[in-house]
Design an enzyme around this catalytic site. Structure first.
Site, PDB file in Angstrom:
ATOM      1  N   SER A 168       0.561  -1.094  -0.057  1.00 51.94           N
ATOM      2  CA  SER A 168      -0.213  -0.280   0.197  1.00 51.94           C
ATOM      3  C   SER A 168       0.835   1.158   0.161  1.00 51.94           C
ATOM      4  O   SER A 168       2.079   0.978   0.455  1.00 51.94           O
ATOM      5  CB  SER A 168      -0.554   0.062   0.989  1.00 51.94           C
ATOM      6  OG  SER A 168      -1.912   1.186   1.443  1.00 51.94           O
ATOM      7  N   LYS A 200      -3.915  -7.405   2.859  1.00 46.15           N
ATOM      8  CA  LYS A 200      -3.475  -5.923   1.901  1.00 46.15           C
ATOM      9  C   LYS A 200      -5.117  -6.973   1.517  1.00 46.15           C
ATOM     10  O   LYS A 200      -5.960  -5.254   1.617  1.00 46.15           O
ATOM     11  CB  LYS A 200      -2.687  -6.396   0.756  1.00 46.15           C
ATOM     12  CG  LYS A 200      -2.925  -5.192  -0.316  1.00 46.15           C
ATOM     13  CD  LYS A 200      -2.893  -3.488   0.408  1.00 46.15           C
ATOM     14  CE  LYS A 200      -2.466  -2.953  -0.935  1.00 46.15           C
ATOM     15  NZ  LYS A 200      -3.208  -2.930  -1.770  1.00 46.15           N
ATOM     16  N   HIS A 256      -7.327  -4.698   3.975  1.00 42.64           N
ATOM     17  CA  HIS A 256      -6.931  -3.084   4.363  1.00 42.64           C
ATOM     18  C   HIS A 256      -7.919  -2.608   3.032  1.00 42.64           C
ATOM     19  O   HIS A 256      -8.249  -1.341   3.674  1.00 42.64           O
ATOM     20  CB  HIS A 256      -5.256  -2.935   4.335  1.00 42.64           C
ATOM     21  CG  HIS A 256      -5.077  -1.908   3.768  1.00 42.64           C
ATOM     22  ND1 HIS A 256      -5.450  -1.572   2.699  1.00 42.64           N
ATOM     23  CD2 HIS A 256      -4.528  -1.056   4.471  1.00 42.64           C
ATOM     24  CE1 HIS A 256      -4.381  -0.162   3.229  1.00 42.64           C
ATOM     25  NE2 HIS A 256      -3.939   0.718   3.429  1.00 42.64           N
ATOM     26  N   ASN A 257      -7.846  -2.928   2.009  1.00 43.00           N
ATOM     27  CA  ASN A 257      -8.862  -2.226   0.867  1.00 43.00           C
ATOM     28  C   ASN A 257     -10.052  -2.762   1.217  1.00 43.00           C
ATOM     29  O   ASN A 257     -10.498  -1.371   1.075  1.00 43.00           O
ATOM     30  CB  ASN A 257      -8.373  -2.310   0.075  1.00 43.00           C
ATOM     31  CG  ASN A 257      -6.730  -2.660  -1.011  1.00 43.00           C
ATOM     32  OD1 ASN A 257      -5.841  -2.625  -0.445  1.00 43.00           O
ATOM     33  ND2 ASN A 257      -6.515  -2.979  -2.298  1.00 43.00           N
ATOM     34  N   GLU A 289     -10.592   0.712   3.330  1.00 45.60           N
ATOM     35  CA  GLU A 289     -10.203   1.721   2.360  1.00 45.60           C
ATOM     36  C   GLU A 289     -11.558   2.031   1.667  1.00 45.60           C
ATOM     37  O   GLU A 289     -11.818   2.957   2.265  1.00 45.60           O
ATOM     38  CB  GLU A 289      -8.810   1.118   1.652  1.00 45.60           C
ATOM     39  CG  GLU A 289      -9.136   2.128   0.605  1.00 45.60           C
ATOM     40  CD  GLU A 289      -8.297   2.161  -0.457  1.00 45.60           C
ATOM     41  OE1 GLU A 289      -8.735   1.808  -1.585  1.00 45.60           O
ATOM     42  OE2 GLU A 289      -6.902   1.604  -0.004  1.00 45.60           O
TER      43      GLU A 289
END
Length: 306
Positions: free
Chosen positions: A112, A164, A167-168, A171
């Protein structure tokens, strides 16, 4: 340390440059001969000293699969491959098994940082065996931001890309919340200066974040986001996050709603999706759809202090 970098696009090229600035030797290969250091993948492998470390930074899916299969034929036992793209964690496990048959190590790295990573550093979430991760730590240390944050060895192979992915998904939810707040403020007759309101929130509030900083930059350039269409693409990881939640019976109402909002943006010119599109362009340089006759906004702005 010496590293081969396959894929020198927006992310890979900047990562290679950050590593060179830190004193590492990077030999890059790309299909575009104008930016490639070597003429072929085979030449890249020949230029690297053993044990080799090769970082793959190409689009997830078929391109990554084909690249890793080719490396499996070209590399030697003891070498290690890093997949730094946005691959699905299940694909990581397949690729690791394929390379393990040849004695080649595999590490998956969720990355990221977007277009800001060259100067600010990249947050890295990695999965793999301890020996392979430890071997690559000089590379990880150079890529991550300075200080204690920005790196985690999340677990075994697949854990990096799983982290990840989540994480996205987070987001997605955060961007949607900012976007809905922006749309409500725009609709109000009471609030006369919406850009300044967001600007004021950058310090002293519990909702301050880097995304808020980026939204402030976007609103400074285009106060009403009039240049943008209310259309926001999804990279696929939001879908994977929701699917993993279904598989594991974990409720994700916010992230799921944010994903569905992006689907809805493709049907109407959504005001909230103008905001999401602006944020995606700011942090990642992702393409946006502009209104007819409007100049396309760019991410060439001074990064916020971190």
């Amino acid at each position: 340390m010496e590293l081969g970098m396959i894929g020198l696009g927006r992310m890979g090229g900047n990562m290679a440059e950050r590593l060179r600035r830190a004193g590492h030797t990077v030999i890059g290969y790309d299909h575009d001969p104008k930016i490639s250091d070597v003429g072929s993948l085979q030449e890249l492998v020949q230029r690297l000293t053993t044990p080799r470390a090769v970082w793959v930074m190409v689009p997830a899916g078929e391109a990554t699969r084909a690249t890793i299969e080719s490396l499996g034929e070209a590399l030697d036992p003891g070498d290690v491959v890093v997949d730094g793209g946005n691959s699905h964690y299940a694909d990581d496990q397949k690729h690791a098994a394929l390379l393990a048959e040849k004695g080649i190590g595999f590490v998956d790295a969720g990355v990221s940082g977007g277009v800001w990573g060259l100067d600010n550093g990249y947050a890295l979430m990695v999965g793999g065996e301890d020996e392979h991760v430890k071997h690559l730590m000089p590379i990880f240390e150079a890529l991550k931001p300075q200080g204690e944050f920005g790196f985690v060895h999340a677990g075994e192979v697949g854990a990096g890309h799983f982290a990840k992915m989540v994480h996205n998904g987070i987001e997605y939810g955060m961007m949607q919340a900012y976007a809905e707040g922006w749309e409500l403020l725009q609709a109000s007759d009471l609030v006369k200066n919406v850009p300044e309101t967001f600007h004021s929130w950058r310090e002293g509030t519990v909702i301050r974040s880097w995304l808020l900083d980026l939204l402030d930059l976007a609103l400074h350039d285009d106060p009403d986001l009039a240049k943008l269409k209310g259309f926001a693409q999804d990279s696929g990881e939001g879908r994977w996050t929701v699917q993993a939640a279904v598989d594991l019976a974990v409720p994700l109402p916010v992230i799921t709603a944010a994903l569905y909002a992006r689907f809805a943006s493709r049907q109407d010119d959504s005001p909230a999706m103008k905001c999401v599109a602006a944020l995606r362009n700011q942090f990642g340089g992702h393409a946006v759809e502009t209104q007819k006759g409007a100049d396309s906004p760019g991410a060439d702005v001074t990064p916020p202090a971190t």
